[in-house]
Design a protein around this motif. Structure first.
Motif, PDB file in Angstrom:
ATOM      1  N   TYR A   1       0.828  -1.205   0.000  1.00 40.81           N
ATOM      2  CA  TYR A   1       0.000   0.000   0.000  1.00 40.81           C
ATOM      3  C   TYR A   1       0.866   1.260   0.000  1.00 40.81           C
ATOM      4  O   TYR A   1       0.650   2.180  -0.792  1.00 40.81           O
ATOM      5  N   ILE A   2       1.875   1.292   0.883  1.00 42.79           N
ATOM      6  CA  ILE A   2       2.758   2.454   0.957  1.00 42.79           C
ATOM      7  C   ILE A   2       3.626   2.544  -0.292  1.00 42.79           C
ATOM      8  O   ILE A   2       3.915   3.653  -0.780  1.00 42.79           O
ATOM      9  N   THR A   3       4.039   1.412  -0.829  1.00 42.25           N
ATOM     10  CA  THR A   3       4.831   1.420  -2.061  1.00 42.25           C
ATOM     11  C   THR A   3       4.056   2.076  -3.197  1.00 42.25           C
ATOM     12  O   THR A   3       4.602   2.864  -3.978  1.00 42.25           O
ATOM     13  N   LYS A   4       2.766   1.776  -3.301  1.00 42.06           N
ATOM     14  CA  LYS A   4       1.923   2.393  -4.329  1.00 42.06           C
ATOM     15  C   LYS A   4       1.787   3.897  -4.083  1.00 42.06           C
ATOM     16  O   LYS A   4       1.789   4.689  -5.022  1.00 42.06           O
ATOM     17  N   ARG A   5       1.658   4.279  -2.818  1.00 43.17           N
ATOM     18  CA  ARG A   5       1.578   5.705  -2.493  1.00 43.17           C
ATOM     19  C   ARG A   5       2.880   6.415  -2.870  1.00 43.17           C
ATOM     20  O   ARG A   5       2.864   7.538  -3.391  1.00 43.17           O
ATOM     21  N   LYS A   6       4.010   5.786  -2.606  1.00 43.26           N
ATOM     22  CA  LYS A   6       5.306   6.361  -2.983  1.00 43.26           C
ATOM     23  C   LYS A   6       5.359   6.631  -4.483  1.00 43.26           C
ATOM     24  O   LYS A   6       5.782   7.705  -4.928  1.00 43.26           O
ATOM     25  N   GLU A   7       4.941   5.629  -5.259  1.00 43.35           N
ATOM     26  CA  GLU A   7       5.002   5.753  -6.723  1.00 43.35           C
ATOM     27  C   GLU A   7       4.114   6.892  -7.207  1.00 43.35           C
ATOM     28  O   GLU A   7       4.492   7.650  -8.104  1.00 43.35           O
ATOM     29  N   LYS A   8       2.944   7.012  -6.609  1.00 42.50           N
ATOM     30  CA  LYS A   8       2.034   8.085  -6.993  1.00 42.50           C
ATOM     31  C   LYS A   8       2.623   9.449  -6.636  1.00 42.50           C
ATOM     32  O   LYS A   8       2.564  10.402  -7.422  1.00 42.50           O
ATOM     33  N   ILE A   9       3.199   9.561  -5.431  1.00 38.10           N
ATOM     34  CA  ILE A   9       3.813  10.817  -5.001  1.00 38.10           C
ATOM     35  C   ILE A   9       4.970  11.189  -5.912  1.00 38.10           C
ATOM     36  O   ILE A   9       5.132  12.349  -6.301  1.00 38.10           O
ATOM     37  N   LEU A  10       5.787  10.212  -6.279  1.00 35.92           N
ATOM     38  CA  LEU A  10       6.916  10.469  -7.176  1.00 35.92           C
ATOM     39  C   LEU A  10       6.442  10.990  -8.526  1.00 35.92           C
ATOM     40  O   LEU A  10       7.064  11.896  -9.108  1.00 35.92           O
ATOM     41  N   ARG A  11       5.341  10.441  -9.038  1.00 35.51           N
ATOM     42  CA  ARG A  11       4.810  10.915 -10.324  1.00 35.51           C
ATOM     43  C   ARG A  11       4.386  12.377 -10.235  1.00 35.51           C
ATOM     44  O   ARG A  11       4.650  13.176 -11.132  1.00 35.51           O
ATOM     45  N   VAL A  12       3.707  12.729  -9.136  1.00 38.03           N
ATOM     46  CA  VAL A  12       3.259  14.101  -8.964  1.00 38.03           C
ATOM     47  C   VAL A  12       4.449  15.035  -8.757  1.00 38.03           C
ATOM     48  O   VAL A  12       4.461  16.165  -9.261  1.00 38.03           O
ATOM     49  N   MET A  13       5.467  14.589  -8.045  1.00 41.90           N
ATOM     50  CA  MET A  13       6.652  15.406  -7.777  1.00 41.90           C
ATOM     51  C   MET A  13       7.339  15.853  -9.062  1.00 41.90           C
ATOM     52  O   MET A  13       7.921  16.944  -9.113  1.00 41.90           O
ATOM     53  N   ARG A  14       7.262  15.024 -10.099  1.00 45.86           N
ATOM     54  CA  ARG A  14       7.926  15.362 -11.363  1.00 45.86           C
ATOM     55  C   ARG A  14       7.322  16.598 -12.008  1.00 45.86           C
ATOM     56  O   ARG A  14       7.973  17.257 -12.823  1.00 45.86           O
ATOM     57  N   TYR A  15       6.076  16.896 -11.666  1.00 42.93           N
ATOM     58  CA  TYR A  15       5.417  18.055 -12.256  1.00 42.93           C
ATOM     59  C   TYR A  15       5.581  19.320 -11.416  1.00 42.93           C
ATOM     60  O   TYR A  15       5.133  20.389 -11.819  1.00 42.93           O
ATOM     61  N   ILE A  16       6.197  19.172 -10.249  1.00 43.01           N
ATOM     62  CA  ILE A  16       6.432  20.333  -9.379  1.00 43.01           C
ATOM     63  C   ILE A  16       7.823  20.883  -9.697  1.00 43.01           C
ATOM     64  O   ILE A  16       8.830  20.217  -9.482  1.00 43.01           O
ATOM     65  N   GLY A  17       7.871  22.073 -10.208  1.00 38.86           N
ATOM     66  CA  GLY A  17       9.153  22.689 -10.537  1.00 38.86           C
ATOM     67  C   GLY A  17       9.865  23.210  -9.294  1.00 38.86           C
ATOM     68  O   GLY A  17       9.583  22.784  -8.165  1.00 38.86           O
ATOM     69  N   LYS A  18      10.770  24.131  -9.503  1.00 38.93           N
ATOM     70  CA  LYS A  18      11.477  24.734  -8.374  1.00 38.93           C
ATOM     71  C   LYS A  18      10.487  25.471  -7.496  1.00 38.93           C
ATOM     72  O   LYS A  18       9.624  26.204  -7.959  1.00 38.93           O
ATOM     73  N   ILE A  19      10.606  25.246  -6.189  1.00 41.84           N
ATOM     74  CA  ILE A  19       9.665  25.843  -5.242  1.00 41.84           C
ATOM     75  C   ILE A  19      10.096  27.280  -4.941  1.00 41.84           C
ATOM     76  O   ILE A  19      11.217  27.527  -4.469  1.00 41.84           O
ATOM     77  N   ASN A  20       9.221  28.215  -5.233  1.00 37.85           N
ATOM     78  CA  ASN A  20       9.471  29.618  -4.930  1.00 37.85           C
ATOM     79  C   ASN A  20       8.415  30.107  -3.957  1.00 37.85           C
ATOM     80  O   ASN A  20       7.247  30.213  -4.297  1.00 37.85           O
ATOM     81  N   TYR A  21       8.830  30.353  -2.727  1.00 37.75           N
ATOM     82  CA  TYR A  21       7.881  30.763  -1.687  1.00 37.75           C
ATOM     83  C   TYR A  21       7.574  32.250  -1.776  1.00 37.75           C
ATOM     84  O   TYR A  21       8.376  33.037  -2.195  1.00 37.75           O
TER      85      TYR A  21
END
Length: 226
Positions: free
Chosen positions: A206-226
């Motif tokens: 279950y957590i492995t699947k969550r990791k994979e999903k989070i990693l996919r979303v992370m690829r679309y997050i560019g440099k974080i500018n606060y």
């Protein structure tokens, strides 16, 4: 008598607003040494007859890997950088799902979670939710996004008796928070719904699947500018 009661209520409200605003201003710069949840967990350990586990070390945001910052945004609050503390679409979606009898999901943002963890007790009540909204507005106004993320990543529970990114990185991967890889960061973010039950390393399917999903979303997050 009635006048005295109203006068007492008025004074109590003034003290509350004054102290709450001062505390938020103070914690804009001062590291937060402990939270109500940390104290609650220690009491729970003692009541159960167990040795109290408490692992927490504050580090500045620049010593926390951007990978973990991206991971918690991907996992917990995709609109963190653009909302003003509340994600009303996420709340509405969570409300609909819960009414349909699906697995209970919250619509709390990182800002709301931070306000709750730092200033309030655990539990569900209209009073606590109201205070959560109040403190969320305060920290959004006074702290800003960068400080909210710094406090969040230093304060939340990331394992059984483990709090904050630095100790979580040491506990799960035997390294410092600044050196977390994207996969490791996703592992920590994946367990946040229940960090006392799940494991960031040697994880369940279950957590492995969550990791994979989070990693996919992370690829679309560019440099974080606060």
């Amino acid at each position: 008598m009635i006048r005295k009661i109203f006068r007492w209520i008025w004074k109590a409200m003034l003290w509350f607003f004054g102290l709450s605003i001062l505390s938020v201003i103070l914690f804009k710069w001062v590291p937060i040494p402990f939270t109500p949840l940390m104290i609650t967990r220690i009491i729970e350990f003692k009541l159960d007859g167990d040795v109290a586990i408490y692992s927490h070390k504050w580090v500045p945001l620049e010593k926390i890997s951007p990978n973990l910052q991206k991971a918690v945004i991907a996992s917990e609050d995709g609109n963190f950088l653009i909302h003003s503390g509340f994600d009303f679409k996420a709340m509405q979606k969570a409300y609909k799902n819960n009414n349909k009898g699906r697995k209970l999901k919250g619509g709390s943002t990182i800002s709301q979670q931070t306000a709750k963890n730092v200033f309030l007790w655990q539990g569900r009540s209209y009073l606590r939710k109201g205070l959560e909204a109040y403190f969320t507005m305060l920290i959004e106004l006074i702290w800003g996004k960068e400080r909210i993320m710094e406090v969040y990543l230093n304060s939340i529970e990331m394992g059984n008796g483990v709090y904050g990114a630095q100790e979580a990185a040491r506990h799960w991967y035997s390294k410092t928070a600044i050196n977390l890889t994207p996969k490791e960061a996703a592992g920590i973010a994946a367990i946040l719904p229940n960090p006392r039950k799940f494991k960031a390393s040697n994880s369940s399917s279950y957590i492995t699947k969550r990791k994979e999903k989070i990693l996919r979303v992370m690829r679309y997050i560019g440099k974080i500018n606060y």
